[in-house]
Design a protein around this motif. Structure first.
Motif, PDB file in Angstrom:
ATOM      1  N   LEU A   1      20.596  26.866  15.267  1.00 42.94           N
ATOM      2  CA  LEU A   1      20.008  26.553  13.961  1.00 42.94           C
ATOM      3  C   LEU A   1      18.863  27.510  13.687  1.00 42.94           C
ATOM      4  O   LEU A   1      18.222  28.019  14.598  1.00 42.94           O
ATOM      5  CB  LEU A   1      19.458  25.117  13.948  1.00 42.94           C
ATOM      6  N   GLY A   2      18.585  27.719  12.412  1.00 40.79           N
ATOM      7  CA  GLY A   2      17.453  28.535  11.991  1.00 40.79           C
ATOM      8  C   GLY A   2      17.075  28.157  10.575  1.00 40.79           C
ATOM      9  O   GLY A   2      17.638  27.226   9.994  1.00 40.79           O
ATOM     10  N   ALA A   3      16.104  28.878  10.006  1.00 43.65           N
ATOM     11  CA  ALA A   3      15.661  28.585   8.645  1.00 43.65           C
ATOM     12  C   ALA A   3      15.224  29.861   7.942  1.00 43.65           C
ATOM     13  O   ALA A   3      14.667  30.763   8.562  1.00 43.65           O
ATOM     14  CB  ALA A   3      14.522  27.573   8.664  1.00 43.65           C
ATOM     15  N   PHE A   4      15.501  29.913   6.644  1.00 41.36           N
ATOM     16  CA  PHE A   4      14.992  30.979   5.775  1.00 41.36           C
ATOM     17  C   PHE A   4      13.859  30.397   4.950  1.00 41.36           C
ATOM     18  O   PHE A   4      13.951  29.247   4.531  1.00 41.36           O
ATOM     19  CB  PHE A   4      16.070  31.484   4.809  1.00 41.36           C
TER      20      PHE A   4
ATOM     21  N   THR B   1       7.888  28.430   9.507  1.00 42.69           N
ATOM     22  CA  THR B   1       6.599  27.962   8.995  1.00 42.69           C
ATOM     23  C   THR B   1       6.767  27.312   7.627  1.00 42.69           C
ATOM     24  O   THR B   1       6.146  26.293   7.329  1.00 42.69           O
ATOM     25  CB  THR B   1       5.606  29.140   8.884  1.00 42.69           C
ATOM     26  N   ARG B   2       7.602  27.906   6.781  1.00 45.73           N
ATOM     27  CA  ARG B   2       7.879  27.383   5.439  1.00 45.73           C
ATOM     28  C   ARG B   2       9.391  27.375   5.205  1.00 45.73           C
ATOM     29  O   ARG B   2       9.908  28.122   4.365  1.00 45.73           O
ATOM     30  CB  ARG B   2       7.204  28.246   4.374  1.00 45.73           C
ATOM     31  N   PRO B   3      10.147  26.551   5.930  1.00 41.11           N
ATOM     32  CA  PRO B   3      11.605  26.572   5.785  1.00 41.11           C
ATOM     33  C   PRO B   3      12.043  26.113   4.393  1.00 41.11           C
ATOM     34  O   PRO B   3      11.520  25.134   3.874  1.00 41.11           O
ATOM     35  CB  PRO B   3      12.082  25.605   6.868  1.00 41.11           C
TER      36      PRO B   3
ATOM     37  N   TRP C   1      20.033  26.753   8.332  1.00 45.66           N
ATOM     38  CA  TRP C   1      21.329  27.385   8.518  1.00 45.66           C
ATOM     39  C   TRP C   1      21.787  27.379   9.967  1.00 45.66           C
ATOM     40  O   TRP C   1      21.005  27.158  10.878  1.00 45.66           O
ATOM     41  CB  TRP C   1      21.319  28.821   8.000  1.00 45.66           C
ATOM     42  N   VAL C   2      23.091  27.669  10.126  1.00 42.38           N
ATOM     43  CA  VAL C   2      23.694  27.901  11.432  1.00 42.38           C
ATOM     44  C   VAL C   2      23.919  29.406  11.537  1.00 42.38           C
ATOM     45  O   VAL C   2      24.398  30.038  10.588  1.00 42.38           O
ATOM     46  CB  VAL C   2      25.036  27.149  11.554  1.00 42.38           C
ATOM     47  N   GLY C   3      23.594  29.970  12.686  1.00 45.01           N
ATOM     48  CA  GLY C   3      23.733  31.406  12.899  1.00 45.01           C
ATOM     49  C   GLY C   3      25.153  31.813  13.271  1.00 45.01           C
ATOM     50  O   GLY C   3      25.971  30.985  13.686  1.00 45.01           O
TER      51      GLY C   3
ATOM     52  N   LEU D   1      25.630  30.127   7.754  1.00 44.42           N
ATOM     53  CA  LEU D   1      26.293  28.960   7.198  1.00 44.42           C
ATOM     54  C   LEU D   1      25.186  27.975   6.794  1.00 44.42           C
ATOM     55  O   LEU D   1      24.462  27.486   7.656  1.00 44.42           O
ATOM     56  CB  LEU D   1      27.164  28.388   8.309  1.00 44.42           C
ATOM     57  N   THR D   2      25.000  27.749   5.509  1.00 40.67           N
ATOM     58  CA  THR D   2      23.924  26.870   5.033  1.00 40.67           C
ATOM     59  C   THR D   2      24.282  25.404   5.286  1.00 40.67           C
ATOM     60  O   THR D   2      25.371  24.957   4.941  1.00 40.67           O
ATOM     61  CB  THR D   2      23.671  27.097   3.522  1.00 40.67           C
TER      62      THR D   2
END
Length: 191
Positions: free
Chosen positions: A74-77, A81-83, A87-89, A125-126
Motif C-alpha cells: 500500500l502507499g499514498a499520493f 504526510t498528506r495522503p 493505492w496498491v503498488g 491501483l487506486t
C-alpha cells in the motif's frame, strides 16, 4: 462523455481484505467498489461523442503480448504526510504498462486529443480517495503496516476504453472498446 483507458483487475481476496481494513480504520475515505477496481493508463476526461471513433482509432494499432502484473504494498499520493489517494503498488509489468500508455498517448495527440493526465505516469491501483483528515493517523499506520504486503498477480490480456458515468452511488464503467493481446487470438475487437 467521460472516458478513460485502462486495464481490468480481477477481484482478489487480498484486495477485498485491504478494502475492509481501510473501511474499518475510521478514516474519512471514499473507497473504490471492488467491481470497479482497475489500472488507469490514460484519463481522457470529457470527450465529444463525435470524437469517439478517433479515440478508438488511437488504440487500434496497439500490439502487445499478454504479460503479468504483480501487485504489492500500500502507499499514498502525494505522500503519507498528506495522503489524498490510497493505492496498491505494481512491481511486475510496469514497463509494459508504460509502453502501452506511451503508444496510445502519442496516437491520441496525433488526433488532437489531449488526455487530462499529462504528469509522470506511476502505474498503480487506486483503492480510495481521502475526503478529510479525520482519523488519518489510523490510515497512515495501516498503510505503513502493509507497505510490503504481497497482494497477487494477474495476466493482462486486453486494454479497454471505458466510459465513466458519475452517479450519486458512485461511477458506472461501461466497456466501449478493447484491444486484445496479440498472443490471445486477436488484434482488435469492438465490444
Amino acid at each position: 462523455m467521460r472516458l478513460f483507458i485502462g486495464i481490468d483487475v480481477p477481484q482478489m481476496p487480498k484486495i477485498l481484505e485491504l478494502l475492509e481494513l481501510i473501511k474499518n480504520s475510521g478514516a474519512d475515505i471514499k473507497l473504490v467498489e471492488p467491481y470497479n477496481i482497475h489500472i488507469t493508463l490514460l484519463f481522457l476526461g470529457e470527450i465529444r461523442d463525435d470524437r469517439l471513433e478517433d479515440v478508438k482509432d488511437s488504440m487500434k494499432g496497439l500490439n502487445f503480448n499478454s504479460f503479468n502484473v504483480t501487485l504489492k504494498g500500500l502507499g499514498a499520493f502525494p505522500n503519507l504526510t498528506r495522503p489524498r489517494v490510497v493505492w496498491v503498488g505494481i512491481t511486475e509489468g510496469v514497463q509494459q504498462l508504460k509502453q502501452i500508455r506511451t503508444y496510445i498517448y502519442s496516437e491520441l495527440l496525433k488526433r488532437k486529443i489531449r488526455p487530462e493526465d499529462e504528469k509522470d505516469f506511476v502505474p498503480h491501483l487506486t483503492l480510495g480517495r481521502v475526503k478529510s483528515y479525520s482519523s488519518i493517523l489510523n490510515l497512515v499506520n495501516l498503510i505503513n503496516d502493509n507497505i510490503n504486503t504481497e497482494i497477487g498477480k494477474f495476466s493482462v490480456n486486453n486494454v479497454i476504453l471505458f466510459k465513466s458515468t458519475l452517479t450519486p452511488k458512485g461511477p458506472i464503467y461501461d466497456k466501449l472498446f478493447e484491444v486484445k493481446a496479440i498472443d490471445r487470438g486477436g488484434s482488435t475487437k469492438p465490444n
